[in-house]
Design a protein around this motif. Structure first.
Motif, PDB file in Angstrom:
ATOM      1  N   ALA A   1      38.060  41.156  43.614  1.00 36.98           N
ATOM      2  CA  ALA A   1      38.523  40.239  43.091  1.00 36.98           C
ATOM      3  C   ALA A   1      38.011  38.973  42.056  1.00 36.98           C
ATOM      4  O   ALA A   1      39.069  38.886  41.697  1.00 36.98           O
ATOM      5  CB  ALA A   1      37.697  39.191  44.575  1.00 36.98           C
ATOM      6  N   ARG A   2      36.655  39.451  42.427  1.00 34.60           N
ATOM      7  CA  ARG A   2      36.221  38.342  40.635  1.00 34.60           C
ATOM      8  C   ARG A   2      36.749  38.877  39.432  1.00 34.60           C
ATOM      9  O   ARG A   2      37.520  37.616  38.436  1.00 34.60           O
ATOM     10  CB  ARG A   2      35.371  38.573  40.815  1.00 34.60           C
ATOM     11  N   ASP A   3      36.918  40.304  39.516  1.00 31.09           N
ATOM     12  CA  ASP A   3      37.461  40.801  37.972  1.00 31.09           C
ATOM     13  C   ASP A   3      39.337  40.036  37.850  1.00 31.09           C
ATOM     14  O   ASP A   3      39.116  39.781  37.208  1.00 31.09           O
ATOM     15  CB  ASP A   3      38.433  42.339  37.770  1.00 31.09           C
ATOM     16  N   PHE A   4      39.505  40.030  39.421  1.00 26.59           N
ATOM     17  CA  PHE A   4      41.265  39.605  38.313  1.00 26.59           C
ATOM     18  C   PHE A   4      41.269  38.230  38.615  1.00 26.59           C
ATOM     19  O   PHE A   4      41.997  37.584  37.826  1.00 26.59           O
ATOM     20  CB  PHE A   4      42.058  40.192  39.879  1.00 26.59           C
ATOM     21  N   ARG A   5      39.856  37.607  39.009  1.00 20.97           N
ATOM     22  CA  ARG A   5      39.970  35.948  39.032  1.00 20.97           C
ATOM     23  C   ARG A   5      39.971  35.443  37.608  1.00 20.97           C
ATOM     24  O   ARG A   5      40.668  34.701  37.201  1.00 20.97           O
ATOM     25  CB  ARG A   5      39.101  35.671  39.592  1.00 20.97           C
ATOM     26  N   GLU A   6      38.945  36.578  37.566  1.00 19.84           N
ATOM     27  CA  GLU A   6      38.148  36.253  35.512  1.00 19.84           C
ATOM     28  C   GLU A   6      40.256  36.654  34.505  1.00 19.84           C
ATOM     29  O   GLU A   6      40.207  35.857  33.531  1.00 19.84           O
ATOM     30  CB  GLU A   6      36.716  36.958  35.290  1.00 19.84           C
ATOM     31  N   SER A   7      40.152  37.866  34.805  1.00 25.19           N
ATOM     32  CA  SER A   7      41.427  38.307  34.033  1.00 25.19           C
ATOM     33  C   SER A   7      42.577  37.727  34.008  1.00 25.19           C
ATOM     34  O   SER A   7      43.437  38.001  33.517  1.00 25.19           O
ATOM     35  CB  SER A   7      40.704  39.996  33.499  1.00 25.19           C
ATOM     36  N   GLY A   8      42.973  37.991  35.821  1.00 24.29           N
ATOM     37  CA  GLY A   8      44.379  37.826  35.272  1.00 24.29           C
ATOM     38  C   GLY A   8      44.832  36.685  35.980  1.00 24.29           C
ATOM     39  O   GLY A   8      45.463  35.949  36.176  1.00 24.29           O
ATOM     40  N   GLY A   9      43.455  35.268  36.913  1.00 24.15           N
ATOM     41  CA  GLY A   9      44.135  33.770  36.519  1.00 24.15           C
ATOM     42  C   GLY A   9      44.387  33.740  37.898  1.00 24.15           C
ATOM     43  O   GLY A   9      45.238  32.953  37.846  1.00 24.15           O
ATOM     44  N   LEU A  10      44.552  34.557  38.647  1.00 21.01           N
ATOM     45  CA  LEU A  10      44.821  34.597  40.229  1.00 21.01           C
ATOM     46  C   LEU A  10      43.614  33.947  41.012  1.00 21.01           C
ATOM     47  O   LEU A  10      42.579  34.627  40.918  1.00 21.01           O
ATOM     48  CB  LEU A  10      44.832  35.702  40.067  1.00 21.01           C
ATOM     49  N   GLU A  11      43.639  33.373  41.897  1.00 20.42           N
ATOM     50  CA  GLU A  11      42.848  33.018  43.212  1.00 20.42           C
ATOM     51  C   GLU A  11      43.188  33.698  43.819  1.00 20.42           C
ATOM     52  O   GLU A  11      43.903  33.854  44.351  1.00 20.42           O
ATOM     53  CB  GLU A  11      43.590  31.579  43.247  1.00 20.42           C
TER      54      GLU A  11
ATOM     55  N   GLN B   1      43.024  47.003  44.697  1.00 25.08           N
ATOM     56  CA  GLN B   1      43.585  47.092  43.233  1.00 25.08           C
ATOM     57  C   GLN B   1      44.691  46.907  43.358  1.00 25.08           C
ATOM     58  O   GLN B   1      45.187  46.374  42.436  1.00 25.08           O
ATOM     59  CB  GLN B   1      42.968  47.942  42.923  1.00 25.08           C
ATOM     60  N   GLU B   2      45.553  48.250  43.929  1.00 21.53           N
ATOM     61  CA  GLU B   2      47.229  47.838  43.881  1.00 21.53           C
ATOM     62  C   GLU B   2      47.739  46.733  43.437  1.00 21.53           C
ATOM     63  O   GLU B   2      48.958  46.024  43.336  1.00 21.53           O
ATOM     64  CB  GLU B   2      47.675  49.147  44.347  1.00 21.53           C
ATOM     65  N   ALA B   3      46.987  46.227  45.168  1.00 22.91           N
ATOM     66  CA  ALA B   3      47.748  45.488  45.725  1.00 22.91           C
ATOM     67  C   ALA B   3      48.334  43.904  45.190  1.00 22.91           C
ATOM     68  O   ALA B   3      48.647  43.123  44.115  1.00 22.91           O
ATOM     69  CB  ALA B   3      48.071  44.742  47.461  1.00 22.91           C
ATOM     70  N   LEU B   4      46.733  43.869  44.435  1.00 18.69           N
ATOM     71  CA  LEU B   4      46.215  42.378  43.121  1.00 18.69           C
ATOM     72  C   LEU B   4      47.034  43.158  42.261  1.00 18.69           C
ATOM     73  O   LEU B   4      48.090  42.150  41.325  1.00 18.69           O
ATOM     74  CB  LEU B   4      44.892  42.756  43.084  1.00 18.69           C
ATOM     75  N   SER B   5      47.026  44.179  41.600  1.00 16.18           N
ATOM     76  CA  SER B   5      47.960  44.605  40.301  1.00 16.18           C
ATOM     77  C   SER B   5      49.991  43.962  40.753  1.00 16.18           C
ATOM     78  O   SER B   5      49.868  43.185  39.980  1.00 16.18           O
ATOM     79  CB  SER B   5      47.825  46.135  39.712  1.00 16.18           C
TER      80      SER B   5
END
Ligand SMILES: Nc1ncnc2c1ncn2[C@@H]1O[C@H](COP(=O)(O)OP(=O)(O)O)[C@@H](O)[C@H]1O
Ligand SMILES: [Mg+2]
Length: 214
Positions: free
Chosen positions: A84-94, A119-123
């Motif tokens: 979750a943190r990875d996507f927050r930091e690199s994807g700008g996703l809350e 991982q798939e659902a977040l991408s």
């Protein structure tokens, strides 16, 4: 980090879904040949099946090694939080991540399936939905663990179910999860965004149902 893990996931699928299936089919064919061929060939066919068995074992040990590194390093919940943190930091996703209830103990394969599903659902939320906010919950559901990922994008297209081509990321997740005795579905949440749900049986349930099947 994503890229590395995506590559591992792709390799896992290739080996697990393709190579291992081909070898399993080959093993069955050799069984048929063994039944129909004369005695003189039996030792050779027997040796071939032994070798094949070794090959299948080899692939299994590689697919075991290809599970997400974070799971071994951190354990399930911290690994999912890190994702979750990875996507927050690199994807700008809350991304919010919530655990509900007392989760059952899970087998390694089930944990890996949950990790890959999230991982798939977040991408997908980034790539296909242009989502800003994603809610992830992992909940105890009877003796199963249920992962729900819901985004605030426009939702799946009408024909999404039929568009889950056999080669897409979600199709891979579905295959992986149902292969473990779990469930997979897509739909929309109350905000109209895409929702992916994946459940896997707890280790104990899985053991019991396998014992029954024998
Ligand atoms: N979060 C989402 N919001 C809207 N549509 C989505 C979402 N996730 C997936 N989709 C749709 O479902 C299709 C299948 O997704 P997937 O199996 O992950 O394949 P891929 O990402 O390789 O296109 C996507 O091509 C897209 O049309
Ligand atoms: Mg995808």
């Amino acid at each position: 980090v994503h890229q590395h893990e995506e590559e591992r996931n792709r390799l896992w699928r290739e080996l697990h879904d393709e190579t291992a299936q081909v070898l399993a089919a080959l093993n069955m064919q050799l069984g048929v040949i063994a039944e129909r061929s004369d005695e003189a060939l039996a030792p050779a066919v027997g040796r071939a099946r032994t070798l094949l068995g070794e090959g299948i074992k080899g692939i299994r040990s590689v697919t075991r090694d290809l599970r997400p590194v974070a799971l071994d390093d951190l354990g399930l919940l911290p690994a999912l939080r890190a994702l979750a943190r990875d996507f927050r930091e690199s994807g700008g996703l809350e991304v919010t991540f919530e655990v509900v209830g007392e989760l059952p103990a899970l087998e390694a394969e089930a944990e890996a399936a949950l990790y890959r599903a999230m991982q798939e659902a977040l991408s997908n939320a980034v790539r296909h939905a242009g989502a800003r906010n994603v809610r992830v919950t992992l909940a105890a559901e009877g003796s199963d663990a249920l992962l729900t990922v819901a985004d605030d994008g426009p939702g799946f297209p009408e024909d999404a179910a039929s568009r889950l081509r056999s080669r897409g990321g979600l199709a891979g997740i579905r295959e992986r999860v149902t292969g473990l005795g779990g469930h997979f579905d897509i739909g929309s949440d109350e905000r109209g965004g895409a929702r992916v749900r994946v459940s896997v049986p707890g280790a104990e349930t899985k053991r019991l149902s396998e014992a029954r099947a024998e």
